[in-house]
Design a protein around this motif. Structure first.
Motif, PDB file in Angstrom:
ATOM      1  N   VAL A 187      23.312  34.438  38.564  1.00 58.16           N
ATOM      2  CA  VAL A 187      23.339  34.655  40.010  1.00 58.16           C
ATOM      3  C   VAL A 187      24.515  35.588  40.296  1.00 58.16           C
ATOM      4  O   VAL A 187      25.661  35.257  39.980  1.00 58.16           O
ATOM      5  CB  VAL A 187      23.503  33.336  40.776  1.00 58.16           C
ATOM      6  CG1 VAL A 187      23.546  33.586  42.282  1.00 58.16           C
ATOM      7  CG2 VAL A 187      22.372  32.366  40.433  1.00 58.16           C
ATOM      8  N   ARG A 188      24.230  36.728  40.906  1.00 60.27           N
ATOM      9  CA  ARG A 188      25.260  37.760  41.109  1.00 60.27           C
ATOM     10  C   ARG A 188      25.239  38.208  42.569  1.00 60.27           C
ATOM     11  O   ARG A 188      24.176  38.353  43.178  1.00 60.27           O
ATOM     12  CB  ARG A 188      24.966  38.948  40.192  1.00 60.27           C
ATOM     13  CG  ARG A 188      25.852  40.171  40.383  1.00 60.27           C
ATOM     14  CD  ARG A 188      25.345  41.337  39.550  1.00 60.27           C
ATOM     15  NE  ARG A 188      25.485  41.072  38.126  1.00 60.27           N
ATOM     16  CZ  ARG A 188      26.446  41.579  37.365  1.00 60.27           C
ATOM     17  NH1 ARG A 188      27.350  42.400  37.900  1.00 60.27           N
ATOM     18  NH2 ARG A 188      26.511  41.302  36.085  1.00 60.27           N
ATOM     19  N   CYS A 189      26.435  38.457  43.108  1.00 61.07           N
ATOM     20  CA  CYS A 189      26.547  39.051  44.435  1.00 61.07           C
ATOM     21  C   CYS A 189      27.478  40.250  44.353  1.00 61.07           C
ATOM     22  O   CYS A 189      28.590  40.142  43.805  1.00 61.07           O
ATOM     23  CB  CYS A 189      27.082  38.040  45.444  1.00 61.07           C
ATOM     24  SG  CYS A 189      27.238  38.705  47.119  1.00 61.07           S
ATOM     25  N   ARG A 201      31.344  40.282  43.465  1.00 65.11           N
ATOM     26  CA  ARG A 201      32.110  39.233  44.134  1.00 65.11           C
ATOM     27  C   ARG A 201      31.806  37.849  43.538  1.00 65.11           C
ATOM     28  O   ARG A 201      32.682  37.005  43.440  1.00 65.11           O
ATOM     29  CB  ARG A 201      31.774  39.221  45.623  1.00 65.11           C
ATOM     30  CG  ARG A 201      32.132  40.513  46.367  1.00 65.11           C
ATOM     31  CD  ARG A 201      33.557  40.506  46.845  1.00 65.11           C
ATOM     32  NE  ARG A 201      33.859  41.649  47.700  1.00 65.11           N
ATOM     33  CZ  ARG A 201      33.701  41.659  49.025  1.00 65.11           C
ATOM     34  NH1 ARG A 201      33.246  40.573  49.652  1.00 65.11           N
ATOM     35  NH2 ARG A 201      33.997  42.742  49.726  1.00 65.11           N
ATOM     36  N   GLN A 202      30.556  37.615  43.221  1.00 61.94           N
ATOM     37  CA  GLN A 202      30.148  36.325  42.656  1.00 61.94           C
ATOM     38  C   GLN A 202      29.360  36.559  41.381  1.00 61.94           C
ATOM     39  O   GLN A 202      28.524  37.471  41.319  1.00 61.94           O
ATOM     40  CB  GLN A 202      29.281  35.528  43.635  1.00 61.94           C
ATOM     41  CG  GLN A 202      29.997  35.072  44.892  1.00 61.94           C
ATOM     42  CD  GLN A 202      29.051  34.304  45.812  1.00 61.94           C
ATOM     43  OE1 GLN A 202      28.412  34.900  46.674  1.00 61.94           O
ATOM     44  NE2 GLN A 202      28.976  32.998  45.626  1.00 61.94           N
ATOM     45  N   THR A 236      25.975  27.778  45.996  1.00 62.13           N
ATOM     46  CA  THR A 236      26.491  29.096  45.611  1.00 62.13           C
ATOM     47  C   THR A 236      27.609  28.979  44.597  1.00 62.13           C
ATOM     48  O   THR A 236      28.413  28.040  44.651  1.00 62.13           O
ATOM     49  CB  THR A 236      26.980  29.858  46.864  1.00 62.13           C
ATOM     50  OG1 THR A 236      27.164  31.243  46.555  1.00 62.13           O
ATOM     51  CG2 THR A 236      28.290  29.288  47.408  1.00 62.13           C
ATOM     52  N   PRO A 237      27.693  29.923  43.659  1.00 58.91           N
ATOM     53  CA  PRO A 237      28.823  29.945  42.722  1.00 58.91           C
ATOM     54  C   PRO A 237      30.116  30.347  43.430  1.00 58.91           C
ATOM     55  O   PRO A 237      30.113  30.778  44.590  1.00 58.91           O
ATOM     56  CB  PRO A 237      28.415  31.000  41.687  1.00 58.91           C
ATOM     57  CG  PRO A 237      26.974  31.276  41.927  1.00 58.91           C
ATOM     58  CD  PRO A 237      26.711  30.964  43.355  1.00 58.91           C
ATOM     59  N   ALA A 238      31.222  30.240  42.723  1.00 57.43           N
ATOM     60  CA  ALA A 238      32.524  30.645  43.258  1.00 57.43           C
ATOM     61  C   ALA A 238      32.557  32.142  43.531  1.00 57.43           C
ATOM     62  O   ALA A 238      31.755  32.913  42.989  1.00 57.43           O
ATOM     63  CB  ALA A 238      33.632  30.266  42.272  1.00 57.43           C
ATOM     64  N   GLY A 239      33.489  32.544  44.387  1.00 57.60           N
ATOM     65  CA  GLY A 239      33.702  33.960  44.660  1.00 57.60           C
ATOM     66  C   GLY A 239      33.317  34.402  46.049  1.00 57.60           C
ATOM     67  O   GLY A 239      33.334  35.612  46.331  1.00 57.60           O
ATOM     68  N   VAL A 240      32.973  33.469  46.946  1.00 56.20           N
ATOM     69  CA  VAL A 240      32.603  33.864  48.304  1.00 56.20           C
ATOM     70  C   VAL A 240      33.789  34.562  48.966  1.00 56.20           C
ATOM     71  O   VAL A 240      34.946  34.207  48.740  1.00 56.20           O
ATOM     72  CB  VAL A 240      32.148  32.651  49.136  1.00 56.20           C
ATOM     73  CG1 VAL A 240      30.926  32.011  48.512  1.00 56.20           C
ATOM     74  CG2 VAL A 240      33.251  31.619  49.291  1.00 56.20           C
ATOM     75  N   SER A 241      33.484  35.582  49.778  1.00 55.59           N
ATOM     76  CA  SER A 241      34.545  36.346  50.422  1.00 55.59           C
ATOM     77  C   SER A 241      33.979  37.071  51.635  1.00 55.59           C
ATOM     78  O   SER A 241      32.755  37.150  51.818  1.00 55.59           O
ATOM     79  CB  SER A 241      35.176  37.327  49.432  1.00 55.59           C
ATOM     80  OG  SER A 241      34.188  38.151  48.855  1.00 55.59           O
TER      81      SER A 241
END
Length: 266
Positions: A187-189, A201-202, A236-241
């Protein structure tokens, strides 16, 4: 199979996206099907290049059921513990938008953030008080989602309805992929203003979920009936911004595809 909902010169239809999974839009076509995709698939004979149609949200759910803190690292980045049972909340159906539709930043918030998530689409006949096996049978397929969140309002309100519920705060798409093993997918953002210089970011994997997909669908179905077309967001994985005006945000899930949305003011 990849099921899309799309607008074309004659109206709106569901269709099957054809072509190699890694091909760009120029290499894909969409074959129109009769009616709704939950029954027997029957083709009308209509076919378009994917680049010649506009993809819509692949489904219009009666409700979007979301799961909070389902990745331990995401819970930790907000100073929270992993819940002992799935932490549920809802997003209204009016928050749903499709690929390339704009995420609109509300005037009430100074901190709107992305949350890349695997989304589960419930098929016929839905799920009510389902055990694990029945929950698995109730799943029609999977798509990408972005659980857009006004983080400052989430903290201020003490509950999540306003922070999660603004119009445009639930992009889903680009299509529904069926028959997919989602036990260990990337899962990538990515966020940026230049398509050639997007920032990751994620980056997580579905194997790191605290509660896996069948467990979530089963648990939710003991709280509320899941109807055909309903959508479950799995955390959601870590890294939200934060997102800002002018950004483009892309959610990419291995085996499914990429969901991209611009960010604009209300």
């Amino acid at each position: 199979m990849r099921i899309a909902r799309f607008a074309h010169a004659k109206g709106m239809s569901f269709g099957v996206v054809e072509g190699e999974p890694g091909a760009g839009p120029q290499g894909l076509t969409v074959a129109e099907i009769e009616g709704h995709p939950f029954g027997q698939i029957s083709f009308t004979g209509g076919r378009w290049a994917l680049s010649d149609v506009r993809l819509l949200s692949p489904i219009l759910p009666s409700k979007v059921v979301c799961v909070g803190r389902n990745y331990a690292e995401h819970a930790a980045e907000h100073g929270s513990e992993v819940p002992k049972e799935p932490l549920l909340f809802l997003k209204p159906s009016t928050s749903v938008i499709g690929p390339r539709d704009a995420i609109r930043l509300p005037i009430f918030s100074k901190q709107v953030e992305h949350e890349a998530e695997l989304a589960v689409v419930i098929g016929a006949p839905g799920a009510r008080r389902a055990d694990r096996a029945a929950a698995e049978r109730a799943i029609f397929g999977y798509t990408c989602a972005n659980d857009v969140t006004a983080r400052d309002l989430q903290r201020a309100d003490g509950q999540w309805t306003r922070a999660k519920g603004f119009d445009s705060f639930c992009p889903i798409g680009p299509w529904i992929t069926t028959g997919l093993d989602v036990s260990d997918l990337e899962v990538r953002c990515e966020v940026g203003r230049d398509p050639e210089q997007m920032e990751v970011r994620q980056l997580g994997r579905t194997r790191d979920m605290v509660f896996d997909v069948p467990a979530l669908v089963s648990y939710i179905s003991h709280v509320m009936t899941l109807l055909p077309g309903d959508v479950v967001l799995t955390g959601t994985p870590a890294g939200v911004s934060p997102l800002t005006d002018g950004d483009t945000v892309s959610v990419r899930i291995e085996g499914i595809g990429e969901l991209t949305n611009p960010v604009v003011p209300v």
